[in-house]
Design a protein around this motif. Structure first.
Motif, PDB file in Angstrom:
ATOM      1  N   UNK A 138       6.034 -41.416  49.489  1.00 14.10           N
ATOM      2  CA  UNK A 138       5.812 -41.262  50.931  1.00 14.10           C
ATOM      3  C   UNK A 138       4.554 -40.457  51.252  1.00 14.10           C
ATOM      4  N   UNK A 139       4.241 -39.455  50.465  1.00 11.69           N
ATOM      5  CA  UNK A 139       3.022 -38.683  50.721  1.00 11.69           C
ATOM      6  C   UNK A 139       1.781 -39.590  50.589  1.00 11.69           C
ATOM      7  N   UNK A 140       1.775 -40.451  49.583  1.00  9.81           N
ATOM      8  CA  UNK A 140       0.653 -41.364  49.418  1.00  9.81           C
ATOM      9  C   UNK A 140       0.584 -42.378  50.563  1.00  9.81           C
ATOM     10  N   UNK A 141       1.725 -42.789  51.062  1.00  5.46           N
ATOM     11  CA  UNK A 141       1.725 -43.682  52.223  1.00  5.46           C
ATOM     12  C   UNK A 141       1.114 -42.975  53.433  1.00  5.46           C
ATOM     13  N   UNK A 142       1.458 -41.710  53.601  1.00  2.06           N
ATOM     14  CA  UNK A 142       0.889 -40.939  54.705  1.00  2.06           C
ATOM     15  C   UNK A 142      -0.629 -40.859  54.580  1.00  2.06           C
ATOM     16  N   UNK A 143      -1.119 -40.629  53.365  1.00  2.00           N
ATOM     17  CA  UNK A 143      -2.567 -40.588  53.141  1.00  2.00           C
ATOM     18  C   UNK A 143      -3.198 -41.930  53.480  1.00  2.00           C
ATOM     19  N   UNK A 144      -2.553 -43.010  53.047  1.00  7.00           N
ATOM     20  CA  UNK A 144      -3.088 -44.338  53.292  1.00  7.00           C
ATOM     21  C   UNK A 144      -3.184 -44.670  54.767  1.00  7.00           C
ATOM     22  N   UNK A 145      -2.105 -44.405  55.513  1.00 15.35           N
ATOM     23  CA  UNK A 145      -2.120 -44.719  56.950  1.00 15.35           C
ATOM     24  C   UNK A 145      -3.072 -43.806  57.715  1.00 15.35           C
ATOM     25  N   UNK A 146      -3.200 -42.564  57.262  1.00 17.83           N
ATOM     26  CA  UNK A 146      -4.124 -41.649  57.927  1.00 17.83           C
ATOM     27  C   UNK A 146      -5.556 -42.157  57.767  1.00 17.83           C
ATOM     28  N   UNK A 147      -5.908 -42.581  56.542  1.00 13.87           N
ATOM     29  CA  UNK A 147      -7.258 -43.115  56.324  1.00 13.87           C
ATOM     30  C   UNK A 147      -7.454 -44.432  57.052  1.00 13.87           C
TER      31      UNK A 147
END
Length: 314
Positions: A172-181
């Motif tokens: 989930x943390x990586x998903x957050x990074x992806x959507x933020x970018x």
């Protein structure tokens, strides 16, 4: 060739001595447990391998046992993305040390979605996005795996689907990074597709011996000395190595450069790849990690390797 300066060394004897000296330190550190499939690793496992530009491989420990290379895969994906997109890739990702944990989102907020470097998670996701965008109908995960196999000269490296599934379940943390970018236009493709590829690339499994052979082109100016094949060009490889020196060990990159003096990249699976230009490539695997997520015993083994061979860059 620089390797001629070290022709007097007993590489196998040096590795054997390091393996003996590092044994009391095995089991120290903490095995990565935020990815459950990695939490089962034996904290006392150890492997070390060195492949010279002459194509000779020397190894100790469990050097033929596959392990999850995790973030070491980011080096190969970066080289591949630069081949596919060219230098324009650097407009989306920087080349500066982060000084923050590898999965931090704080800097992205301050720096408008542009990751500090390609070896923290956010930067690696942006690089993976580049590969996804240039693969057309081909599977980007298989494209990355095929490139790793090409570098290793072996079809043995494979995606560990159990590790990949565990990455997806706890990513989930990586998903957050992806959507933020994505909100800043840094990630251009569908985030689920990019993350699926990213989780698969991090789940590539290979042995320390295979990894030392796969990294050999980074020591050979972009050429595979065993086949003469040009994997990449000299200037690009030099820049990738420089980025590894600055950023390859998260917020302990400076400490690694200070102690080991080689360009390298670590992974939370316990592996480290280190490059000795015009000499060869050395790898270690020991799952116990230090506070920054780098192999504790592996870093110590590489420090001794650098001291006992004199191969460090300084």
């Amino acid at each position: 060739m620089r390797i001629d300066r070290f022709s007097h060394l007993d590489w196998q004897g040096i590795l054997s001595g390091i393996a003996q000296d590092v044994e009391p330190h095995l089991g120290q550190g903490r095995v990565a447990d935020y990815i459950p499939a990695l939490a089962e690793q034996d904290p006392r496992a150890f492997a070390m391998a060195f492949t010279s530009l002459r194509g000779e491989t020397y190894a100790v420990g469990q050097s033929d046992r596959p392990f999850s290379i995790q973030s070491i895969s980011k080096v190969f994906t970066l080289v591949l993305a630069l081949q596919l997109e060219g230098e324009g890739l650097w407009s989306r990702v920087g080349r500066e040390p982060s000084g923050t944990p590898f999965n931090s989102i704080v800097q992205l907020e301050r720096e408008k979605g542009r990751p500090r470097n390609p070896f923290i998670n956010a930067g690696a996701i942006a690089v993976t996005d580049s590969v996804v965008g240039h693969c057309g109908s081909a599977s980007p995960a298989q494209t990355i795996l095929s490139f790793v196999r090409r570098c290793a000269g072996s079809d043995a490296p494979a995606i560990d689907e159990r590790v990949a599934a565990s990455e997806r379940d706890y990513g989930d943390r990586n998903r957050a990074l992806g959507y933020f970018m994505k909100s800043f236009g840094v990630v251009k493709n569908a985030v689920p597709d990019v993350l699926d590829t990213y989780f698969s690339q991090c789940a590539i499994a290979m042995s320390a011996a295979e990894l030392s052979r796969a990294g050999l082109f980074l020591a050979g100016g972009g050429n595979d000395p065993r086949t003469g094949e040009a994997i990449s060009d000299h200037e690009r490889v030099d820049r990738v190595n420089a980025t590894m020196m600055l950023c390859g060990h998260y917020d302990m990159s400076g400490d690694f450069a200070f102690r080991v003096g080689l360009a390298g990249k670590s992974g939370v699976g316990g592996g480290i790849l280190a490059v000795i230009p015009e000499v060869g490539c050395v790898t270690v695997w020991s799952p116990g990690l230090n506070a920054a997520g780098n192999s504790l015993a592996g870093t110590l083994a590489l420090e001794w390797f650098s001291e006992r061979t004199g191969v460090n860059l300084f």
